[in-house]
Design a protein around this motif. Sequence first.
Motif, PDB file in Angstrom:
ATOM      1  N   GLU A 203      -2.160  -2.758  -7.286  1.00 54.77           N
ATOM      2  CA  GLU A 203      -1.821  -2.716  -5.864  1.00 54.77           C
ATOM      3  C   GLU A 203      -1.607  -1.272  -5.407  1.00 54.77           C
ATOM      4  O   GLU A 203      -0.776  -0.555  -5.961  1.00 54.77           O
ATOM      5  N   LEU A 207      -6.017  -0.414  -1.410  1.00 54.10           N
ATOM      6  CA  LEU A 207      -6.488  -1.787  -1.568  1.00 54.10           C
ATOM      7  C   LEU A 207      -5.934  -2.685  -0.469  1.00 54.10           C
ATOM      8  O   LEU A 207      -6.623  -3.592   0.012  1.00 54.10           O
ATOM      9  N   LYS A 208      -4.697  -2.430  -0.060  1.00 52.10           N
ATOM     10  CA  LYS A 208      -4.103  -3.239   0.992  1.00 52.10           C
ATOM     11  C   LYS A 208      -4.826  -3.063   2.325  1.00 52.10           C
ATOM     12  O   LYS A 208      -4.775  -3.921   3.199  1.00 52.10           O
ATOM     13  N   GLN A 212      -9.647  -8.358   4.466  1.00 52.85           N
ATOM     14  CA  GLN A 212      -8.906  -9.427   3.792  1.00 52.85           C
ATOM     15  C   GLN A 212      -9.790 -10.255   2.877  1.00 52.85           C
ATOM     16  O   GLN A 212      -9.378 -10.638   1.782  1.00 52.85           O
ATOM     17  N   TYR A 215     -10.400  -8.259  -0.224  1.00 56.24           N
ATOM     18  CA  TYR A 215      -9.177  -8.214  -1.029  1.00 56.24           C
ATOM     19  C   TYR A 215      -8.963  -9.539  -1.758  1.00 56.24           C
ATOM     20  O   TYR A 215      -8.676  -9.563  -2.953  1.00 56.24           O
TER      21      TYR A 215
END
Length: 262
Positions: A203, A207-208, A212, A215
Amino acid sequence: MSTSDTTPVTDHASEFAGRAALVTGAASGIGLATARRLGRGGAKVVIADYNTEGAEQAAAALEAEGIEAAAVRLDVTSPESVEAAVAFTVATFGSLGLAVNNAGIGGPSAPTGEYDIDAYSRVVRTNLDGVFYSMRYELPVIEAAGKGGAIVNVASILGKVGFAGSAAYVAAKHGVVGLTETAAAEYSAKGIRINAVGPGFIETPLLKSMDQDAYDGLVALHPAGRLGTSEEVAELIAFLLSDRASFIAGSYHLVDGAYTAV
Protein backbone atom coordinates in the motif's frame (compact mmCIF):
# COMPACT_ATOMS: atom_id res chain seq x y z
CA MET A 1 18.53 -30.29 25.38
CA SER A 2 15.08 -28.70 25.12
CA THR A 3 14.07 -26.00 22.66
CA SER A 4 13.72 -23.56 25.52
CA ASP A 5 17.39 -24.09 26.36
CA THR A 6 18.57 -22.99 22.92
CA THR A 7 16.11 -20.26 21.96
CA PRO A 8 17.31 -16.77 22.95
CA VAL A 9 14.91 -14.77 25.09
CA THR A 10 14.72 -11.28 23.64
CA ASP A 11 13.14 -8.04 24.81
CA HIS A 12 11.94 -6.65 21.49
CA ALA A 13 11.99 -3.12 22.87
CA SER A 14 15.76 -3.35 23.38
CA GLU A 15 16.81 -6.11 20.98
CA PHE A 16 18.97 -3.70 18.94
CA ALA A 17 20.25 -1.63 21.85
CA GLY A 18 23.77 -0.39 21.23
CA ARG A 19 23.64 -1.28 17.52
CA ALA A 20 24.02 1.21 14.69
CA ALA A 21 21.97 0.62 11.55
CA LEU A 22 22.23 2.06 8.05
CA VAL A 23 19.02 1.99 6.01
CA THR A 24 19.14 3.07 2.38
CA GLY A 25 16.13 4.56 0.61
CA ALA A 26 14.78 5.38 4.05
CA ALA A 27 13.08 8.74 3.51
CA SER A 28 9.71 7.03 2.98
CA GLY A 29 7.89 3.75 2.47
CA ILE A 30 9.47 0.45 3.46
CA GLY A 31 12.78 2.12 4.28
CA LEU A 32 11.28 4.58 6.72
CA ALA A 33 9.05 1.95 8.33
CA THR A 34 12.13 -0.24 8.79
CA ALA A 35 14.21 2.57 10.27
CA ARG A 36 11.39 3.32 12.72
CA ARG A 37 11.03 -0.36 13.67
CA LEU A 38 14.77 -0.72 14.30
CA GLY A 39 14.82 2.51 16.28
CA ARG A 40 11.94 1.33 18.44
CA GLY A 41 14.06 -1.75 19.12
CA GLY A 42 16.85 0.46 20.44
CA ALA A 43 19.01 0.89 17.33
CA LYS A 44 20.70 4.14 16.36
CA VAL A 45 19.64 4.68 12.76
CA VAL A 46 21.09 6.48 9.76
CA ILE A 47 18.47 7.51 7.21
CA ALA A 48 20.23 7.43 3.84
CA ASP A 49 18.39 8.67 0.77
CA TYR A 50 18.90 10.50 -2.52
CA ASN A 51 16.20 12.90 -1.31
CA THR A 52 18.20 14.92 1.21
CA GLU A 53 15.26 16.96 2.46
CA GLY A 54 13.12 13.85 2.85
CA ALA A 55 15.90 12.08 4.75
CA GLU A 56 16.31 15.00 7.12
CA GLN A 57 12.57 15.20 7.73
CA ALA A 58 12.41 11.46 8.38
CA ALA A 59 15.32 11.61 10.83
CA ALA A 60 13.69 14.53 12.64
CA ALA A 61 10.41 12.60 12.89
CA LEU A 62 12.20 9.61 14.41
CA GLU A 63 14.09 11.81 16.84
CA ALA A 64 10.78 13.32 17.93
CA GLU A 65 9.76 9.76 18.88
CA GLY A 66 12.87 9.37 21.01
CA ILE A 67 14.89 7.42 18.42
CA GLU A 68 18.55 8.30 17.81
CA ALA A 69 18.65 9.11 14.10
CA ALA A 70 20.74 10.99 11.58
CA ALA A 71 20.34 11.73 7.87
CA VAL A 72 22.79 11.51 5.01
CA ARG A 73 22.39 11.99 1.27
CA LEU A 74 23.08 8.80 -0.67
CA ASP A 75 23.29 8.02 -4.36
CA VAL A 76 23.59 4.24 -4.50
CA THR A 77 24.75 4.35 -8.13
CA SER A 78 27.96 6.04 -6.90
CA PRO A 79 30.49 3.87 -5.05
CA GLU A 80 32.00 7.02 -3.56
CA SER A 81 28.64 8.12 -2.19
CA VAL A 82 28.01 4.71 -0.64
CA GLU A 83 31.47 4.64 0.93
CA ALA A 84 30.83 8.11 2.37
CA ALA A 85 27.47 7.06 3.84
CA VAL A 86 29.06 4.08 5.58
CA ALA A 87 31.83 6.32 6.92
CA PHE A 88 29.20 8.81 8.10
CA THR A 89 27.43 6.05 10.03
CA VAL A 90 30.62 5.06 11.83
CA ALA A 91 31.59 8.69 12.50
CA THR A 92 28.13 9.51 13.85
CA PHE A 93 27.35 6.44 15.92
CA GLY A 94 30.74 4.82 16.41
CA SER A 95 30.06 1.60 14.56
CA LEU A 96 28.00 -0.24 11.97
CA GLY A 97 26.40 -3.57 12.82
CA LEU A 98 23.15 -3.65 10.86
CA ALA A 99 22.31 -2.64 7.30
CA VAL A 100 19.20 -2.65 5.16
CA ASN A 101 19.86 -2.12 1.46
CA ASN A 102 16.46 -0.92 0.31
CA ALA A 103 17.02 1.90 -2.20
CA GLY A 104 15.50 1.23 -5.60
CA ILE A 105 13.47 2.56 -8.51
CA GLY A 106 10.77 1.12 -10.73
CA GLY A 107 11.56 2.09 -14.29
CA PRO A 108 9.35 2.25 -17.37
CA SER A 109 7.14 -0.54 -18.67
CA ALA A 110 7.88 -1.95 -22.13
CA PRO A 111 8.39 -5.33 -23.84
CA THR A 112 11.94 -6.62 -23.60
CA GLY A 113 12.48 -6.18 -27.34
CA GLU A 114 11.51 -2.52 -27.09
CA TYR A 115 13.00 -1.63 -23.70
CA ASP A 116 14.94 1.63 -23.69
CA ILE A 117 18.65 0.89 -23.24
CA ASP A 118 19.36 3.90 -21.03
CA ALA A 119 16.35 3.13 -18.85
CA TYR A 120 17.49 -0.48 -18.46
CA SER A 121 20.95 0.64 -17.36
CA ARG A 122 19.52 3.17 -14.91
CA VAL A 123 17.29 0.57 -13.21
CA VAL A 124 20.05 -2.03 -12.99
CA ARG A 125 22.60 0.50 -11.71
CA THR A 126 20.25 1.54 -8.93
CA ASN A 127 18.59 -1.73 -7.96
CA LEU A 128 21.44 -4.19 -8.45
CA ASP A 129 24.73 -2.30 -8.57
CA GLY A 130 23.51 -0.19 -5.66
CA VAL A 131 23.09 -3.28 -3.50
CA PHE A 132 26.55 -4.54 -4.50
CA TYR A 133 28.17 -1.18 -3.72
CA SER A 134 26.36 -1.09 -0.38
CA MET A 135 27.59 -4.53 0.69
CA ARG A 136 31.03 -3.79 -0.76
CA TYR A 137 31.53 -1.02 1.79
CA GLU A 138 29.36 -2.27 4.64
CA LEU A 139 30.91 -5.73 4.94
CA PRO A 140 34.55 -4.73 5.57
CA VAL A 141 33.44 -2.29 8.28
CA ILE A 142 31.20 -4.82 10.02
CA GLU A 143 33.88 -7.51 9.77
CA ALA A 144 36.64 -5.26 11.08
CA ALA A 145 34.63 -4.48 14.22
CA GLY A 146 34.73 -8.19 15.08
CA LYS A 147 31.27 -8.23 16.66
CA GLY A 148 29.31 -9.82 13.84
CA GLY A 149 26.29 -8.24 12.26
CA ALA A 150 23.44 -8.68 9.84
CA ILE A 151 22.38 -7.31 6.48
CA VAL A 152 19.03 -7.51 4.72
CA ASN A 153 18.78 -6.75 1.01
CA VAL A 154 15.35 -5.71 -0.23
CA ALA A 155 14.59 -7.59 -3.43
CA SER A 156 10.96 -8.11 -4.52
CA ILE A 157 8.51 -10.82 -5.47
CA LEU A 158 10.03 -10.15 -8.88
CA GLY A 159 13.21 -11.73 -7.58
CA LYS A 160 11.31 -14.99 -7.97
CA VAL A 161 8.91 -14.54 -10.89
CA GLY A 162 8.74 -12.57 -14.10
CA PHE A 163 6.47 -9.62 -14.84
CA ALA A 164 5.64 -8.52 -18.37
CA GLY A 165 7.04 -5.12 -19.25
CA SER A 166 9.59 -5.06 -16.41
CA ALA A 167 12.74 -6.64 -17.86
CA ALA A 168 15.15 -4.31 -16.05
CA TYR A 169 13.46 -4.49 -12.66
CA VAL A 170 13.05 -8.27 -12.79
CA ALA A 171 16.65 -8.81 -13.88
CA ALA A 172 17.94 -6.56 -11.10
CA LYS A 173 15.85 -8.13 -8.36
CA HIS A 174 16.80 -11.66 -9.40
CA GLY A 175 20.39 -10.44 -9.22
CA VAL A 176 19.89 -9.13 -5.69
CA VAL A 177 18.85 -12.62 -4.58
CA GLY A 178 21.97 -14.11 -6.15
CA LEU A 179 24.23 -11.48 -4.56
CA THR A 180 22.64 -12.19 -1.20
CA GLU A 181 23.24 -15.93 -1.44
CA THR A 182 26.84 -15.43 -2.57
CA ALA A 183 27.73 -12.95 0.18
CA ALA A 184 26.08 -15.15 2.80
CA ALA A 185 28.22 -18.09 1.73
CA GLU A 186 31.30 -15.92 2.10
CA TYR A 187 30.57 -14.18 5.41
CA SER A 188 28.41 -16.49 7.54
CA ALA A 189 31.50 -18.08 9.10
CA LYS A 190 32.59 -14.57 10.09
CA GLY A 191 29.42 -13.98 12.07
CA ILE A 192 27.72 -11.78 9.49
CA ARG A 193 24.31 -12.99 8.36
CA ILE A 194 22.94 -11.79 5.03
CA ASN A 195 19.39 -12.40 3.83
CA ALA A 196 16.91 -10.96 1.33
CA VAL A 197 13.23 -10.12 1.50
CA GLY A 198 10.79 -10.07 -1.40
CA PRO A 199 7.92 -7.65 -0.78
CA GLY A 200 4.83 -7.99 -2.91
CA PHE A 201 2.57 -5.09 -3.80
CA ILE A 202 2.53 -2.71 -0.84
CA GLU A 203 0.00 0.00 0.00
CA THR A 204 1.35 3.37 -1.06
CA PRO A 205 -0.27 6.73 -1.88
CA LEU A 206 0.58 6.05 -5.54
CA LEU A 207 -1.41 2.82 -5.58
CA LYS A 208 -4.28 4.48 -3.75
CA SER A 209 -4.45 7.04 -6.56
CA MET A 210 -4.99 4.29 -9.14
CA ASP A 211 -8.27 3.90 -10.98
CA GLN A 212 -10.51 1.89 -8.62
CA ASP A 213 -11.03 -0.95 -11.10
CA ALA A 214 -7.26 -1.26 -11.61
CA TYR A 215 -6.67 -1.18 -7.86
CA ASP A 216 -9.32 -3.83 -7.26
CA GLY A 217 -7.77 -5.97 -9.98
CA LEU A 218 -4.38 -5.74 -8.29
CA VAL A 219 -5.84 -6.72 -4.94
CA ALA A 220 -7.58 -9.68 -6.60
CA LEU A 221 -4.17 -11.12 -7.55
CA HIS A 222 -3.45 -11.67 -3.85
CA PRO A 223 -5.13 -14.66 -2.15
CA ALA A 224 -4.87 -12.68 1.09
CA GLY A 225 -7.46 -10.31 -0.36
CA ARG A 226 -5.47 -7.14 0.22
CA LEU A 227 -2.14 -5.48 -0.36
CA GLY A 228 0.63 -5.43 2.21
CA THR A 229 1.86 -2.58 4.39
CA SER A 230 5.33 -1.14 4.83
CA GLU A 231 5.14 -2.01 8.52
CA GLU A 232 4.58 -5.70 7.74
CA VAL A 233 7.72 -5.76 5.60
CA ALA A 234 9.64 -3.86 8.26
CA GLU A 235 8.68 -6.45 10.87
CA LEU A 236 10.14 -9.25 8.75
CA ILE A 237 13.32 -7.27 8.16
CA ALA A 238 13.67 -6.60 11.88
CA PHE A 239 13.28 -10.29 12.63
CA LEU A 240 15.99 -11.23 10.13
CA LEU A 241 18.36 -8.66 11.61
CA SER A 242 17.73 -9.83 15.16
CA ASP A 243 19.30 -12.62 17.18
CA ARG A 244 15.97 -14.44 16.89
CA ALA A 245 17.08 -15.30 13.34
CA SER A 246 20.55 -16.45 14.40
CA PHE A 247 20.58 -19.54 12.14
CA ILE A 248 18.99 -17.88 9.10
CA ALA A 249 21.46 -16.83 6.43
CA GLY A 250 21.56 -16.77 2.65
CA SER A 251 17.80 -17.06 2.34
CA TYR A 252 15.09 -15.14 0.51
CA HIS A 253 11.82 -14.45 2.32
CA LEU A 254 8.64 -13.44 0.52
CA VAL A 255 6.04 -11.20 2.11
CA ASP A 256 3.35 -11.10 -0.56
CA GLY A 257 -0.02 -12.36 0.65
CA ALA A 258 0.53 -15.58 -1.37
CA TYR A 259 0.84 -13.66 -4.65
CA THR A 260 3.63 -15.95 -5.87
CA ALA A 261 1.89 -19.10 -4.63
CA VAL A 262 -0.77 -19.11 -7.36
